[in-house]
Design an enzyme around this catalytic site. Structure first.
Site, mmCIF file in Angstrom:
data_model
loop_
_atom_site.group_PDB
_atom_site.id
_atom_site.type_symbol
_atom_site.label_atom_id
_atom_site.label_comp_id
_atom_site.label_asym_id
_atom_site.label_seq_id
_atom_site.Cartn_x
_atom_site.Cartn_y
_atom_site.Cartn_z
ATOM 1 N N THR A 1 0.832 -1.219 0.000
ATOM 2 C CA THR A 1 0.000 0.000 0.000
ATOM 3 C C THR A 1 0.860 1.259 0.000
ATOM 4 O O THR A 1 0.689 2.151 -0.836
ATOM 5 C CB THR A 1 -0.895 -0.019 1.259
ATOM 6 O OG1 THR A 1 -1.585 -1.260 1.280
ATOM 7 C CG2 THR A 1 -1.885 1.099 1.251
ATOM 8 N N LYS B 1 7.654 1.598 12.223
ATOM 9 C CA LYS B 1 7.659 1.948 13.665
ATOM 10 C C LYS B 1 8.098 0.797 14.545
ATOM 11 O O LYS B 1 8.759 0.994 15.564
ATOM 12 C CB LYS B 1 6.286 2.441 14.127
ATOM 13 C CG LYS B 1 5.149 1.464 13.882
ATOM 14 C CD LYS B 1 4.145 2.040 12.948
ATOM 15 C CE LYS B 1 3.428 0.965 12.196
ATOM 16 N NZ LYS B 1 2.798 1.473 10.988
ATOM 17 N N GLY C 1 0.681 8.374 10.197
ATOM 18 C CA GLY C 1 0.417 8.349 8.751
ATOM 19 C C GLY C 1 0.819 9.654 8.074
ATOM 20 O O GLY C 1 1.997 9.991 7.997
ATOM 21 N N ILE D 1 0.181 12.720 9.061
ATOM 22 C CA ILE D 1 0.310 13.900 9.941
ATOM 23 C C ILE D 1 1.789 14.234 10.123
ATOM 24 O O ILE D 1 2.561 13.385 10.546
ATOM 25 C CB ILE D 1 -0.303 13.629 11.336
ATOM 26 C CG1 ILE D 1 -1.765 13.202 11.212
ATOM 27 C CG2 ILE D 1 -0.156 14.843 12.233
ATOM 28 C CD1 ILE D 1 -2.383 12.751 12.536
ATOM 29 N N GLY E 1 -12.450 -4.052 6.009
ATOM 30 C CA GLY E 1 -11.052 -3.684 5.706
ATOM 31 C C GLY E 1 -10.474 -2.632 6.634
ATOM 32 O O GLY E 1 -9.401 -2.094 6.378
ATOM 33 N N GLU F 1 -7.112 -5.584 10.501
ATOM 34 C CA GLU F 1 -6.394 -6.708 9.885
ATOM 35 C C GLU F 1 -7.039 -8.037 10.297
ATOM 36 O O GLU F 1 -7.679 -8.112 11.352
ATOM 37 C CB GLU F 1 -4.944 -6.739 10.387
ATOM 38 C CG GLU F 1 -4.201 -5.445 10.240
ATOM 39 C CD GLU F 1 -3.391 -5.395 8.951
ATOM 40 O OE1 GLU F 1 -3.298 -6.423 8.263
ATOM 41 O OE2 GLU F 1 -2.885 -4.304 8.646
ATOM 42 N N ASP G 1 0.904 -1.456 18.429
ATOM 43 C CA ASP G 1 1.256 -0.503 17.369
ATOM 44 C C ASP G 1 1.339 0.921 17.962
ATOM 45 O O ASP G 1 2.303 1.658 17.714
ATOM 46 C CB ASP G 1 0.181 -0.579 16.276
ATOM 47 C CG ASP G 1 0.311 0.501 15.226
ATOM 48 O OD1 ASP G 1 1.166 0.370 14.347
ATOM 49 O OD2 ASP G 1 -0.452 1.488 15.289
ATOM 50 N N LYS H 1 4.650 3.554 18.409
ATOM 51 C CA LYS H 1 4.625 4.951 17.947
ATOM 52 C C LYS H 1 4.900 5.924 19.095
ATOM 53 O O LYS H 1 5.639 6.895 18.928
ATOM 54 C CB LYS H 1 3.271 5.256 17.302
ATOM 55 C CG LYS H 1 3.053 4.491 15.986
ATOM 56 C CD LYS H 1 1.593 4.572 15.543
ATOM 57 C CE LYS H 1 1.353 3.878 14.212
ATOM 58 N NZ LYS H 1 -0.085 3.734 13.908
HETATM 59 N N1 HSE Z 1 -2.462 -0.123 11.829
HETATM 60 C C1 HSE Z 1 -2.296 1.287 12.017
HETATM 61 C C2 HSE Z 1 -3.570 1.911 12.511
HETATM 62 C C3 HSE Z 1 -1.919 2.022 10.768
HETATM 63 O O1 HSE Z 1 -4.605 1.255 12.624
HETATM 64 O O2 HSE Z 1 -3.527 3.106 12.805
HETATM 65 C C4 HSE Z 1 -0.476 1.887 10.437
HETATM 66 O O3 HSE Z 1 0.320 2.481 11.418
#
Ligand code: HSE
Length: 429
Positions: free
Chosen positions: A11, A101, A130, A132, A183, A186, A197, A201
């Site tokens: 992507t 990350k 993303g 920002i 979608g 995941e 995640d 970050k």
């Molecule tokens: N999986 C992340 C989110 C996006 O849901 O924000 C990629 O960092």
């Protein structure tokens, strides 16, 4: 021309190539960029971008050691082989632009040490939030402030799920399944819904905000699996929303706490109205006060915008370096040491607790007295209904230390009327 090698054409890689192949009306330096090689797993797979067939290769090692390539864009994700390829590219004198990350939050020390020795830049705007712009502002314009807190909604998947749970009154498992079908989540949602995640970050944001390295394993992460429709309904009644917040805080003793957890947020808080897949980061510093950055936290175009912005910054630095200037000190992380982490028991905060109790006289009084005995003041206490199965009592505390709060809870658990404590959440006003 500046030659770029891209590792990965998923992507973000596709979005990046699309911008680079269509430079008119964008930054003038994009006119100097040529995509030299793109590393992919499967050369024959149909693609949403038109690249010359000789550009694609499955030999990623040959890209990072190609003497003609100046900048490696790593958008393949995961730890290996991304880590080894980046280290090899650095050893070959190439600048790096990455969206990874998970890798930077765990191996940033190794990668930046290698990059600083080799005199190359490692750029990571796309790794957090993303599209920002938050990394470059933290390194530059915001960094003249003494930053004491960074609070983010930095995972779009969980924000989407919590927003729908709030709007529809649904349960986590049902909305997750729907988000997966649409979608927005995941097939394996672990990294997102368990807060990992967001943990990657906020570790990166904390190290930039406070100027010290952060050990990823010292970032406490709790996700949203246990957030129930009941707690969202109580939060709404009490004037709050529930969000997955990533918080990095520096105490007056300079120790640092970095954590991710579902949090009750007062509806008037600047982050409370950040809904759906959107991300936002609130930076608080002295003397600036509050600055909030808001935008799309994921997606091909948004993340590629950050990747390409880093490419432009690196090209600018390459041009000034070729005119004899030293490395730009605003670009790589200059950190020498790890942050001293705050002791959890000393952290001060507010809490939401939901008790299930028997319907016995004096229960609210006993709960109040026991909190009081442990220096925990109550800001609100509600009991909305009683049935033959018992009652539900919800408390929001004032500011307390974690250790006083935990001791009070232990004592309350011993009260004869208490059946269970189904939910404990942090509260931010
Ligand atoms: N999986 C992340 C989110 C996006 O849901 O924000 C990629 O960092």
């Amino acid at each position: 021309m500046v030659k770029i090698g891209i590792l990965g054409l998923g992507t973000v890689g596709t979005g990046t190539a699309q911008i680079l192949l269509d430079p008119i009306g964008r930054h003038h330096l994009l006119g100097k960029v040529e995509i030299a090689k793109v590393g992919v797993q499967s050369i024959d797979k149909p693609r949403n971008v038109q690249l010359a067939p000789e550009t694609l290769t499955s030999d990623l090692d040959s890209i990072v050691s190609d003497p003609n390539i100046d900048i490696i864009v790593e958008v393949m994700g995961g730890i290996e082989p991304a880590r080894s390829l980046i280290l090899k590219a650095i050893a070959h004198g190439k600048h790096i632009v990455t969206a990874n990350k998970a890798l930077i939050s765990r191996f940033g020390d190794e990668i930046y040490t290698a990059a600083n020795q080799a005199g190359v830049y490692v750029m990571l705007e796309a790794a957090v939030g993303g599209g920002i712009p938050v990394i470059q502002p933290l390194k530059q314009s915001l960094s003249v402030n003494r930053i004491n807190r960074v609070t983010g909604i930095i995972n779009g998947t969980t924000n989407y799920i919590l927003t729908r749970m709030t709007e529809e009154g649904g349960e986590f498992a049902d909305i997750l399944a729907d988000a997966q079908a649409l979608g927005y989540a995941e097939a394996d949602p672990t990294a997102d819904v368990d807060g990992l995640d967001a943990g990657d970050k906020i570790a990166i944001l904390a190290s930039l905000a406070f100027g010290d390295r952060i050990k990823r394993e010292e970032v406490h992460c709790a996700g949203i699996r246990k957030v129930g429709a009941t707690d969202i309904a109580y939060a709404t009644k009490l004037g709050y929303v529930i969000k997955l917040l990533a918080i990095a805080e520096r105490s007056p003793d300079a120790s640092v706490a970095v954590r991710v957890h579902p949090t009750l947020l007062l509806k008037s808080h600047p982050l409370a109205s950040v809904n759906g897949v959107f991300n936002a980061i609130l930076v608080e510093g002295d003397p600036l006060g509050q600055v909030m950055l808001f935008g799309p936290g994921a997606g091909a175009g948004a993340t590629a915008s950050s990747v390409v912005s880093d490419i432009v910054v690196v090209i600018g630095a390459m041009l000034s370096k070729s005119s004899g200037d030293a490395m730009n000190p605003l670009m790589n992380c200059p950190h020498q040491k790890y942050a001293t982490m705050s002791l959890l028991e000393n952290l001060v905060g507010r809490f939401y607790v939901r008790f299930r109790t028997k319907d016995l006289p004096g229960t609210i009084g006993y709960i109040g007295t026991t909190f009081g005995n442990h220096h925990v003041s109550i800001e609100s206490i509600v009991q909305t209904s009683v049935s033959k199965n018992g009652a539900e009592i919800v408390v929001i505390t004032g500011e307390v230390t974690e250790s006083n709060f935990q001791q009070a809870l232990k004592a309350i658990e011993q009260l004869p009327a208490i059946q269970s404590i189904p939910a404990i959440l942090n509260v931010v006003r």
